[in-house]
Design a protein around this motif. Structure first.
Motif, PDB file in Angstrom:
ATOM      1  N   GLU A   1       0.832  -1.205   0.000  1.00 15.09           N
ATOM      2  CA  GLU A   1       0.000   0.000   0.000  1.00 15.09           C
ATOM      3  C   GLU A   1       0.868   1.256   0.000  1.00 15.09           C
ATOM      4  O   GLU A   1       0.537   2.246  -0.657  1.00 15.09           O
TER       5      GLU A   1
ATOM      6  N   SER B   1      -4.686  -8.667  -6.749  1.00 14.42           N
ATOM      7  CA  SER B   1      -5.618  -7.531  -6.759  1.00 14.42           C
ATOM      8  C   SER B   1      -4.872  -6.197  -6.621  1.00 14.42           C
ATOM      9  O   SER B   1      -5.390  -5.159  -7.034  1.00 14.42           O
ATOM     10  N   TYR B   2      -3.674  -6.211  -6.036  1.00 15.63           N
ATOM     11  CA  TYR B   2      -2.879  -4.983  -5.963  1.00 15.63           C
ATOM     12  C   TYR B   2      -2.094  -4.740  -7.258  1.00 15.63           C
ATOM     13  O   TYR B   2      -1.724  -3.613  -7.551  1.00 15.63           O
TER      14      TYR B   2
ATOM     15  N   GLN C   1      -2.732  -6.280 -10.552  1.00 15.06           N
ATOM     16  CA  GLN C   1      -3.270  -6.671 -11.862  1.00 15.06           C
ATOM     17  C   GLN C   1      -3.488  -5.511 -12.846  1.00 15.06           C
ATOM     18  O   GLN C   1      -3.453  -5.716 -14.056  1.00 15.06           O
ATOM     19  N   ASP C   2      -3.692  -4.283 -12.324  1.00 14.47           N
ATOM     20  CA  ASP C   2      -3.954  -3.171 -13.253  1.00 14.47           C
ATOM     21  C   ASP C   2      -2.680  -2.479 -13.734  1.00 14.47           C
ATOM     22  O   ASP C   2      -2.734  -1.527 -14.504  1.00 14.47           O
TER      23      ASP C   2
ATOM     24  N   LEU D   1       2.256   1.640  -3.652  1.00 13.12           N
ATOM     25  CA  LEU D   1       1.248   2.129  -4.613  1.00 13.12           C
ATOM     26  C   LEU D   1       0.894   3.592  -4.321  1.00 13.12           C
ATOM     27  O   LEU D   1       0.794   4.411  -5.240  1.00 13.12           O
TER      28      LEU D   1
ATOM     29  N   THR E   1      -5.259   2.705  -3.299  1.00 11.63           N
ATOM     30  CA  THR E   1      -5.311   1.322  -2.787  1.00 11.63           C
ATOM     31  C   THR E   1      -6.735   0.973  -2.323  1.00 11.63           C
ATOM     32  O   THR E   1      -6.956  -0.091  -1.754  1.00 11.63           O
ATOM     33  N   ARG E   2      -7.652   1.888  -2.580  1.00 12.99           N
ATOM     34  CA  ARG E   2      -9.053   1.674  -2.162  1.00 12.99           C
ATOM     35  C   ARG E   2      -9.604   0.389  -2.774  1.00 12.99           C
ATOM     36  O   ARG E   2      -9.446   0.157  -3.978  1.00 12.99           O
ATOM     37  N   ASN E   3     -10.220  -0.431  -1.947  1.00 15.54           N
ATOM     38  CA  ASN E   3     -10.847  -1.686  -2.398  1.00 15.54           C
ATOM     39  C   ASN E   3      -9.864  -2.682  -3.013  1.00 15.54           C
ATOM     40  O   ASN E   3     -10.273  -3.608  -3.694  1.00 15.54           O
ATOM     41  N   LYS E   4      -8.573  -2.491  -2.780  1.00  9.66           N
ATOM     42  CA  LYS E   4      -7.612  -3.438  -3.361  1.00  9.66           C
ATOM     43  C   LYS E   4      -7.322  -4.606  -2.419  1.00  9.66           C
ATOM     44  O   LYS E   4      -6.896  -5.671  -2.852  1.00  9.66           O
ATOM     45  N   ASN E   5      -7.531  -4.371  -1.106  1.00 11.66           N
ATOM     46  CA  ASN E   5      -7.238  -5.456  -0.162  1.00 11.66           C
ATOM     47  C   ASN E   5      -8.332  -6.532  -0.280  1.00 11.66           C
ATOM     48  O   ASN E   5      -9.486  -6.278   0.037  1.00 11.66           O
TER      49      ASN E   5
END
Ligand code: BEZ
Length: 251
Positions: free
Chosen positions: A143, A207-208, A210-211, A146, A153-157
């Motif tokens: 976090e 999820s942290y 992949q984008d 990023l 990092t919202r909604n990434k955990n």
């Protein structure tokens, strides 16, 4: 929940997950003839261990690739694809077992309700998963890295790591009686020396990451490694800061 897993990577590089889960099978203490569901069974190694006791066991996992691999490895066992947050089975079990899976399920109320509904009266729920503070050093590093790059990092955990109090209260809310609960630290050695943390990040922290495009992804991974190194790396090996929650609860 995570939908798409790399089952080969899981078996080849993250096989310690099942190895450590064998202790939870001792807590389950399966008996010949019992009907047991392995919830979040992955590629089926622990389902197979439970079957060796003579119990009649079935594995369920949301990941199609994991279930395909489980069926290939253990064709004599029934494995089904299914979502633990929407358990809808036309049968009941003496026990529900789960290792290293419940922390991927962000709607624990639905999961608990479902487990209650598929247990026979007197049945037991035996589980181990990540407890409060689990992999905290790695999450902080991800976090921080990023955020420094200006990426939210919202909604990434993707994880649910409750305390004992939080989780046993939830179990009681649905009617369970918790007969055993333990929250403990288990720094866990990764295989493959220097590469251990990269394998963990590639296997679990999608999820942290992949984008990100490839160069950003590898910069982020490198930065996370350097932030974690003073705390988690010793004598040529990575030790992930696992904190486990173990419970036994009865219906
Ligand atoms: C765990 O087993 O505690 C865990 C595994 C992957 C990601 C996060 C936690």
């Amino acid at each position: 929940m995570v939908n798409d897993w790399n089952a080969e990577h899981y078996d080849n590089k993250l096989g310690y997950v099942s190895e450590l889960g064998k202790g939870v099978i001792s807590l389950l203490d399966p008996k010949p003839g019992e009907k047991i569901l392995d919830l979040g069974c992955g590629t089926g190694d622990l389902t197979h261990e439970i079957a060796m006791s003579g119990a009649s066991v079935m594995g369920i996992d949301q990941s199609v690739t994991m279930i395909q691999q489980a069926r290939k490895k253990y064709p004599h066992i029934t494995f089904i694809v299914g979502n633990a947050e929407e358990l809808d089975m036309n049968q009941q079990f003496n026990a529900v077992f789960s290792n290293a899976a419940l922390h991927w399920m962000k709607n624990p109320s639905k999961v608990t309700e479902g487990i209650w509904s598929i247990l026979l009266p007197g049945g037991r729920f035996v589980a181990e998963f990540g407890g409060k503070g689990n992999v905290g050093v790695v999450i902080d590093a991800l976090e921080r890295t990023l955020s420094e790059l200006g990426i939210s990092t919202r909604n990434k955990n993707p994880w649910y790591f409750p305390s004992i109090g939080e989780y046993t209260s939830l179990l009681e809310k649905y009617g369970f009686q918790t007969t055993y609960a333990l929250h403990f630290s288990r720094p866990t050695a990764m295989p493959d020396g220097e590469l251990g943390l990269v394998h963990w990040l590639n296997g679990f922290a999608g999820s942290y990451l992949q984008d990100l495009d490839l160069p950003d992804r590898s910069n982020v991974i490198q930065n996370v490694i350097e932030l974690c190194r003073p705390i988690l790396y010793r004598n040529g090996q990575w030790y992930i800061d696992y904190k486990r929650l173990r419970v036994i609860a009865e219906k």
